[in-house]
Design a protein around this motif. Sequence first.
Motif, mmCIF file in Angstrom:
data_model
loop_
_atom_site.group_PDB
_atom_site.id
_atom_site.type_symbol
_atom_site.label_atom_id
_atom_site.label_comp_id
_atom_site.label_asym_id
_atom_site.label_seq_id
_atom_site.Cartn_x
_atom_site.Cartn_y
_atom_site.Cartn_z
ATOM 1 N N THR A 92 0.836 -1.204 0.000
ATOM 2 C CA THR A 92 0.000 0.000 0.000
ATOM 3 C C THR A 92 0.867 1.249 0.000
ATOM 4 O O THR A 92 0.604 2.203 -0.749
ATOM 5 C CB THR A 92 -0.931 0.009 1.225
ATOM 6 N N LEU A 93 1.901 1.245 0.832
ATOM 7 C CA LEU A 93 2.796 2.397 0.910
ATOM 8 C C LEU A 93 3.521 2.604 -0.418
ATOM 9 O O LEU A 93 3.628 3.738 -0.909
ATOM 10 C CB LEU A 93 3.817 2.174 2.036
ATOM 11 N N ARG B 66 1.389 4.152 -3.163
ATOM 12 C CA ARG B 66 1.194 5.601 -3.024
ATOM 13 C C ARG B 66 2.412 6.375 -3.505
ATOM 14 O O ARG B 66 2.300 7.521 -3.946
ATOM 15 C CB ARG B 66 0.901 5.961 -1.566
ATOM 16 N N GLN B 67 3.584 5.754 -3.401
ATOM 17 C CA GLN B 67 4.819 6.473 -3.707
ATOM 18 C C GLN B 67 5.296 6.304 -5.147
ATOM 19 O O GLN B 67 6.007 7.161 -5.662
ATOM 20 C CB GLN B 67 5.931 6.026 -2.750
ATOM 21 N N ASP C 105 5.245 6.663 -8.823
ATOM 22 C CA ASP C 105 4.594 7.564 -9.762
ATOM 23 C C ASP C 105 3.803 6.776 -10.798
ATOM 24 O O ASP C 105 4.245 5.739 -11.287
ATOM 25 C CB ASP C 105 5.658 8.420 -10.464
#
Length: 202
Positions: free
Chosen positions: A35-36, A39-40, A42
Motif C-alpha cells: 500500500t505504501l 502511493r509512492q 509515480d
Amino acid sequence: MSEPSPTTELLTRARQGDARALGDLLEAYRPGLTTLAARQVDGRIAVRADASDVVQQTFLEAYRCFPQFQGETEGEWVAWLRRILENRVAGTMRDHAGLQKRDVRKERSLDDSGGSNAALKQELDAGHSSPSQKAMRVEDEGRLARALEMLPEDQREAVRLRHLEGRPLADIAARMNRSPGATASLIKRGLQALRRHLHEGG
C-alpha cells in the motif's frame, strides 16, 4: 511481565538463523508495504514497475542486510523496512526517469497486445533503454518459449508461476518449498538468464 509480541519473537528466531521466521516476519508486513509503495510509485513509472515489484526488491535487500539490523521492537522493525522501501522507490524513480521523456503509449502497446506473456515481456524489458537493448524485446511466442526451455527447471518454474500465471510470491514459495527470499532470488536469476538467452539468440 507482559508477553513478547509475535514480531519480537520472530525477530529473536530470525537472529538465531531461522530463515522461515524471517520470511514470516517480512510476509506479515507485505500488505502495508505494498500500500505504501503504491502511493509512492509515480503513475507513469508504474507502466514499467509496480508496487509489488518494489516490495519484492525491498524484501531481497532486507534479507541481505538483516544481520545489520540492530532494533528489537516492532516499531524499529517497521521503521527499518520503510527506510529500505523508500530507498527502493527512490531508486526506481531514478532508473525510470527517462520514461517521462518517451512516448508511454508505445510502451503500453506491447503490454496491451494480448497473450499470456505480456507481463513477462514487460519484466524482461525492465531496465533496458538503449536502441540496441530495445531490440531485445520478445518478438514472438516461440522465441520466448525456446529461451524458457534453456533455464534450469527451478528457475523456469518460478518465472512461469510469477510472470505468466501472476501468482503471489508467497504462493510460489510454498509450492516450491522455499523461503520467500530464496524464491524472489530464484525469479530474479531466471529473468537475468532469460534476458541473456534472448540477447544471445537475437
